[in-house]
Write a protein that holds these residues in place. Structure first.
Motif, PDB file in Angstrom:
ATOM      1  N   LYS A  40       0.838  -1.199   0.000  1.00  0.00           N
ATOM      2  CA  LYS A  40       0.000   0.000   0.000  1.00  0.00           C
ATOM      3  C   LYS A  40       0.874   1.252   0.000  1.00  0.00           C
ATOM      4  O   LYS A  40       2.016   1.233   0.438  1.00  0.00           O
ATOM      5  CB  LYS A  40      -0.913   0.016   1.231  1.00  0.00           C
ATOM      6  CG  LYS A  40      -1.926  -1.118   1.261  1.00  0.00           C
ATOM      7  CD  LYS A  40      -2.831  -1.010   2.485  1.00  0.00           C
ATOM      8  CE  LYS A  40      -3.865  -2.135   2.511  1.00  0.00           C
ATOM      9  NZ  LYS A  40      -4.776  -2.019   3.662  1.00  0.00           N
ATOM     10  N   ILE A  50      -3.779   3.016   0.480  1.00  0.00           N
ATOM     11  CA  ILE A  50      -4.564   2.192  -0.440  1.00  0.00           C
ATOM     12  C   ILE A  50      -3.615   1.257  -1.189  1.00  0.00           C
ATOM     13  O   ILE A  50      -2.446   1.573  -1.393  1.00  0.00           O
ATOM     14  CB  ILE A  50      -5.369   3.041  -1.456  1.00  0.00           C
ATOM     15  CG1 ILE A  50      -4.436   3.972  -2.242  1.00  0.00           C
ATOM     16  CG2 ILE A  50      -6.465   3.810  -0.751  1.00  0.00           C
ATOM     17  CD1 ILE A  50      -5.148   4.756  -3.337  1.00  0.00           C
ATOM     18  N   GLY A  54      -5.151  -1.165  -8.274  1.00  0.00           N
ATOM     19  CA  GLY A  54      -6.600  -0.984  -8.264  1.00  0.00           C
ATOM     20  C   GLY A  54      -7.196  -1.645  -9.499  1.00  0.00           C
ATOM     21  O   GLY A  54      -6.595  -2.519 -10.119  1.00  0.00           O
ATOM     22  N   GLY A  85      -8.087  -6.061  -3.026  1.00  0.00           N
ATOM     23  CA  GLY A  85      -8.355  -4.889  -3.848  1.00  0.00           C
ATOM     24  C   GLY A  85      -9.221  -3.864  -3.147  1.00  0.00           C
ATOM     25  O   GLY A  85     -10.015  -4.185  -2.265  1.00  0.00           O
ATOM     26  N   SER A  86      -9.089  -2.624  -3.559  1.00  0.00           N
ATOM     27  CA  SER A  86      -9.830  -1.540  -2.921  1.00  0.00           C
ATOM     28  C   SER A  86     -10.344  -0.519  -3.934  1.00  0.00           C
ATOM     29  O   SER A  86     -11.532  -0.358  -4.126  1.00  0.00           O
ATOM     30  CB  SER A  86      -8.954  -0.845  -1.868  1.00  0.00           C
ATOM     31  OG  SER A  86      -9.638   0.201  -1.244  1.00  0.00           O
ATOM     32  N   LEU A  87      -9.441   0.189  -4.616  1.00  0.00           N
ATOM     33  CA  LEU A  87      -9.844   1.285  -5.492  1.00  0.00           C
ATOM     34  C   LEU A  87     -10.359   0.768  -6.825  1.00  0.00           C
ATOM     35  O   LEU A  87      -9.661   0.064  -7.552  1.00  0.00           O
ATOM     36  CB  LEU A  87      -8.681   2.248  -5.721  1.00  0.00           C
ATOM     37  CG  LEU A  87      -9.021   3.567  -6.418  1.00  0.00           C
ATOM     38  CD1 LEU A  87      -8.086   4.685  -5.952  1.00  0.00           C
ATOM     39  CD2 LEU A  87      -8.973   3.451  -7.939  1.00  0.00           C
ATOM     40  N   ILE A  88     -11.613   1.122  -7.129  1.00  0.00           N
ATOM     41  CA  ILE A  88     -12.215   0.836  -8.426  1.00  0.00           C
ATOM     42  C   ILE A  88     -12.553   2.162  -9.084  1.00  0.00           C
ATOM     43  O   ILE A  88     -13.196   3.026  -8.479  1.00  0.00           O
ATOM     44  CB  ILE A  88     -13.479  -0.022  -8.300  1.00  0.00           C
ATOM     45  CG1 ILE A  88     -13.136  -1.389  -7.689  1.00  0.00           C
ATOM     46  CG2 ILE A  88     -14.139  -0.209  -9.659  1.00  0.00           C
ATOM     47  CD1 ILE A  88     -14.343  -2.285  -7.483  1.00  0.00           C
ATOM     48  N   ASP A  89     -12.130   2.317 -10.333  1.00  0.00           N
ATOM     49  CA  ASP A  89     -12.307   3.563 -11.066  1.00  0.00           C
ATOM     50  C   ASP A  89     -13.278   3.372 -12.227  1.00  0.00           C
ATOM     51  O   ASP A  89     -13.188   2.386 -12.962  1.00  0.00           O
ATOM     52  CB  ASP A  89     -10.951   4.030 -11.601  1.00  0.00           C
ATOM     53  CG  ASP A  89     -11.068   5.252 -12.478  1.00  0.00           C
ATOM     54  OD1 ASP A  89     -11.035   6.372 -11.930  1.00  0.00           O
ATOM     55  OD2 ASP A  89     -11.182   5.100 -13.715  1.00  0.00           O
ATOM     56  N   ILE A 225      -2.885   8.350  -9.762  1.00  0.00           N
ATOM     57  CA  ILE A 225      -3.459   7.113 -10.290  1.00  0.00           C
ATOM     58  C   ILE A 225      -3.017   6.992 -11.738  1.00  0.00           C
ATOM     59  O   ILE A 225      -3.148   7.937 -12.515  1.00  0.00           O
ATOM     60  CB  ILE A 225      -4.999   7.124 -10.224  1.00  0.00           C
ATOM     61  CG1 ILE A 225      -5.486   7.253  -8.784  1.00  0.00           C
ATOM     62  CG2 ILE A 225      -5.574   5.860 -10.864  1.00  0.00           C
ATOM     63  CD1 ILE A 225      -6.994   7.425  -8.674  1.00  0.00           C
ATOM     64  N   CYS A 272      -1.078   4.461  -7.175  1.00  0.00           N
ATOM     65  CA  CYS A 272      -1.636   3.177  -7.622  1.00  0.00           C
ATOM     66  C   CYS A 272      -1.870   3.204  -9.127  1.00  0.00           C
ATOM     67  O   CYS A 272      -1.825   4.262  -9.756  1.00  0.00           O
ATOM     68  CB  CYS A 272      -2.932   2.848  -6.880  1.00  0.00           C
ATOM     69  SG  CYS A 272      -4.346   3.843  -7.391  1.00  0.00           S
ATOM     70  N   ILE A 274      -4.468   1.279 -12.333  1.00  0.00           N
ATOM     71  CA  ILE A 274      -5.806   0.681 -12.449  1.00  0.00           C
ATOM     72  C   ILE A 274      -5.957  -0.129 -13.743  1.00  0.00           C
ATOM     73  O   ILE A 274      -6.709   0.249 -14.644  1.00  0.00           O
ATOM     74  CB  ILE A 274      -6.903   1.759 -12.365  1.00  0.00           C
ATOM     75  CG1 ILE A 274      -6.580   2.951 -13.290  1.00  0.00           C
ATOM     76  CG2 ILE A 274      -7.062   2.246 -10.923  1.00  0.00           C
ATOM     77  CD1 ILE A 274      -7.726   3.958 -13.415  1.00  0.00           C
TER      78      ILE A 274
END
Length: 313
Positions: A40, A50, A54, A85-89, A225, A272, A274
């Motif tokens: 992270k 985070i 992602g 997993g955490s961040l979804i865009d 990102i 991060c 994606i």
């Protein structure tokens, strides 16, 4: 996307792991039934951490009306969360992606979700309406991150987002681009306004943002990102059927996908990346890049040199 596995038995191994419980992970030559903590990085303005890997939804989640594809995307999403997993865009620009994502999130345990989408329209009222629709489609109480997509009417939307953040309706504010032609305007926006996040394209072949944008983000404490980490699959075509160098074992890299992702997130300014996929074994491979070690400065230079040599061959 055309991804070729470069080690003997790698493809078979990925298929095996994908069918096992989500607590399994790959180490060189060994499968261990033990959970690991994903790598992270902190969001500079808050120090909230985070995971460095992602998930994007451009193209892959635009599948409304196709039950078979949606069912498969549910498995992809489950794999993402199983591996920390955490961040979804997402974005209203991505067709039915937000609608499909919201459908799937209803049936998946997603306590770790860091929800990020974008406003992509002109005018204050249209922006407010669009963001409200995105929240409804996702089925969430609020977004963690709201971004201005491709700088579209960004001065207008920034005023709205600042007000929403002050009222607790969103947690962070960002701005994005995936086009080099917008870099100068993005640089000016980041230089003169307090954004929490910026999203841009960056990969081992396209390193233009290293010159000005990444240093600026780091100096101003803006989380980065990275989108298009595989250059929409072009990187895999350049190394197709070419073996990974043996020294990648030093930072626990088992595929070209992990090679490209670890290169990106090892940059000091990057928070991060994606990658988007509609395949569970690619999701497994992507998420595996977020475990173990990251290459250091010297190793990154060796990675650049190796990629340039192989892609010319």
């Amino acid at each position: 996307m055309n991804r070729s596995d470069s080690r003997i038995g790698r493809r078979e191994l990925l298929k095996l792991i994908a069918g096992l419980a989500g607590s399994y992970w790959i180490s060189p030559g060994l499968i261990q039934a033990a959970e690991r903590t994903p790598i992270k990085k902190p969001i500079p303005v808050s120090n909230e951490e985070i995971p460095v890997i992602g998930m994007g939804t451009s193209r892959t989640f635009d599948s409304a009306g196709n039950r078979e594809k949606i069912a498969n995307l549910g498995k992809v999403l489950e794999q993402f969360f199983k591996m920390g997993g955490s961040l979804i865009d997402s974005s209203p620009m991505y067709g039915s992606a937000e609608h499909v994502l919201g459908m799937l999130l209803k049936d998946i345990r997603a306590e770790s979700l860091f929800a990020a989408t974008k406003v992509w329209t002109d005018g204050k009222e249209h922006g407010v309406t669009q963001m409200a629709m995105s929240k409804k489609l996702w089925g969430i109480e609020r977004f963690d991150l709201m971004q201005i997509h491709n700088l579209r009417d960004w001065q207008t939307h920034l005023e709205t987002l600042n007000a929403m953040k002050a009222e607790g309706k969103i947690r962070y504010i960002g701005i994005t681009t995936s086009h080099g032609r917008d870099h100068d305007e993005l640089y000016q926006a980041l230089s003169t306004h307090p954004f929490d996040f910026v999203q841009m394209s960056y990969n081992i072949r396209d390193r233009a943002v290293e010159e000005k944008l990444l240093p600026l983000a780091r100096d101003r404490g803006i989380a980065v990102i990275v989108n298009r980490p595989f250059a929409r699959g072009n990187l895999f075509r350049l190394v197709k059927e070419k073996p990974l160098p043996d020294w990648v074992d030093e930072f626990e890299c088992n595929s070209w996908g992990q090679f490209f992702l670890k290169y990106i997130v090892s940059h000091p300014a990057v928070t991060c990346t994606i990658p988007a996929t509609s395949k569970t074994h690619h999701m497994l491979d992507n998420m595996s890049a977020g475990f173990g070690k990251l290459p250091n400065k010297e190793t990154r230079k060796e990675m650049e040199k190796t990629f340039e040599q192989l892609s010319r061959g």
